[in-house]
Motif scaffolding. Structure first.
Motif, short mmCIF file in Angstrom:
data_model
loop_
_atom_site.label_atom_id
_atom_site.label_comp_id
_atom_site.label_asym_id
_atom_site.label_seq_id
_atom_site.Cartn_x
_atom_site.Cartn_y
_atom_site.Cartn_z
N LYS A 86 -3.20 -3.63 13.60
CA LYS A 86 -2.04 -2.82 14.01
C LYS A 86 -1.04 -2.73 12.86
N LYS A 87 -0.78 -3.85 12.18
CA LYS A 87 0.14 -3.84 11.05
C LYS A 87 -0.38 -2.94 9.92
N LEU A 88 -1.68 -3.02 9.64
CA LEU A 88 -2.27 -2.21 8.59
C LEU A 88 -2.20 -0.72 8.95
N TYR A 90 0.85 -1.19 0.00
CA TYR A 90 0.00 0.00 0.00
C TYR A 90 0.89 1.24 0.00
N ASN A 91 0.69 2.11 -0.99
CA ASN A 91 1.50 3.33 -1.11
C ASN A 91 2.99 3.04 -1.03
N ASP A 92 3.43 2.02 -1.76
CA ASP A 92 4.84 1.63 -1.83
C ASP A 92 5.39 1.03 -0.54
N ASN A 93 4.50 0.78 0.43
CA ASN A 93 4.91 0.12 1.67
C ASN A 93 4.52 -1.36 1.59
N LYS A 94 5.46 -2.24 1.89
CA LYS A 94 5.21 -3.67 1.84
C LYS A 94 5.16 -4.24 3.25
N LEU A 95 4.16 -5.09 3.48
CA LEU A 95 3.92 -5.64 4.81
C LEU A 95 3.86 -7.15 4.72
N GLU A 96 4.63 -7.83 5.56
CA GLU A 96 4.61 -9.29 5.59
C GLU A 96 3.57 -9.76 6.61
N LEU A 97 2.76 -10.75 6.22
CA LEU A 97 1.71 -11.26 7.09
C LEU A 97 1.99 -12.69 7.52
N THR A 98 1.51 -13.04 8.71
CA THR A 98 1.55 -14.44 9.13
C THR A 98 0.49 -15.20 8.35
N LYS A 99 0.52 -16.53 8.46
CA LYS A 99 -0.45 -17.35 7.74
C LYS A 99 -1.88 -16.99 8.13
N ASN A 100 -2.14 -16.86 9.42
CA ASN A 100 -3.49 -16.54 9.88
C ASN A 100 -3.91 -15.12 9.48
N GLU A 101 -2.99 -14.17 9.59
CA GLU A 101 -3.31 -12.79 9.19
C GLU A 101 -3.63 -12.73 7.71
#
Length: 224
Positions: A202-204, A146-157
């Motif tokens: 929180k991550k989002l 999102y807006n050039d920001n990359k976020l790693e998620l856990t399997k459940n997330e």
């Protein structure tokens, strides 16, 4: 909701088609400035195009070619022209179907529904991303961009966000989400779901997506 772009020079005909599209539960947009057809296509970003051949300035074959330079969106030609050469040209330029005027609106909508179903069932089966409101969920590496920001998620997330984005605009119950998380007989209880959703939120928020997942008290969660 599927969006359909109508490129039809006959104003009365385009209005009738638009009314019928809306009655079937789709969104529709009529091109009015035919010199700006391609820009209308880019701005509206439809899932299907209804394209007349006889248009002012440039014909439908020209605009179909321009669209095909950037998109594989399904295109149905609608025209009073009915020679074999017209049909061959429509196919060669990238058209997916051809309907001769005058036509039944029921036949038109049957073709629209069939083409949407074939196209998007296939695409959903093999797509590697889901996008909504500028948020891109990568299905291959469980990341969000999102807006050039990359976020790693856990399997459940990832599974929670995937489930909500698949049903964007609709409330998804906690039970539905827990069923999506149930895998390999590992039990996910109500408290575990709450913890995962709070972490995901929180991550989002950290990448500027505050309130992206909304709570509907007593019903579940929704992404609008």
């Amino acid at each position: 909701m599927f969006k359909i772009l109508i490129v039809e020079d006959d104003k009365k005909m385009s209005e009738i088609i638009l009314e019928n599209i809306v009655r079937w539960g789709f969104e529709g947009h009529r091109v009015e400035n035919f010199n700006d057809t391609f820009n209308d296509f880019v701005k509206y970003d439809p899932q299907l195009v209804l394209m007349d051949i006889n248009l002012p300035s440039h014909d439908g074959f020209y605009w179909c070619g321009k669209i095909r330079e950037v998109s594989k969106v399904p295109i149905i030609f609608i025209s009073s022209r009915n020679t074999n050469m017209d049909i061959i040209m429509a196919v060669n330029m990238g058209g997916d179907d051809f309907i001769q005027k005058p036509f039944s609106l029921d036949v038109l909508m049957a073709k629209v529904n069939a083409l949407l179903r074939r196209t998007y069932d296939y695409i959903n089966a093999f797509s590697s991303v889901i996008e909504h409101q500028g948020v891109v969920l990568n299905l291959k590496d469980s990341s969000v961009i999102y807006n050039d920001n990359k976020l790693e998620l856990t399997k459940n997330e990832f599974k929670i966000l995937y489930t909500l984005m698949q049903d964007k605009g609709e409330i998804v119950s906690r039970d539905e989400i827990m069923r999506a998380l149930w895998e390999d007989e590992s039990f996910v209880d109500d408290n575990t779901l709450t913890v995962n959703i709070n972490r995901l939120r929180k991550k989002l928020e950290d990448i500027g997506l505050k309130n992206y997942i909304q709570t509907k008290k007593g019903q579940g969660y929704v992404i609008l």
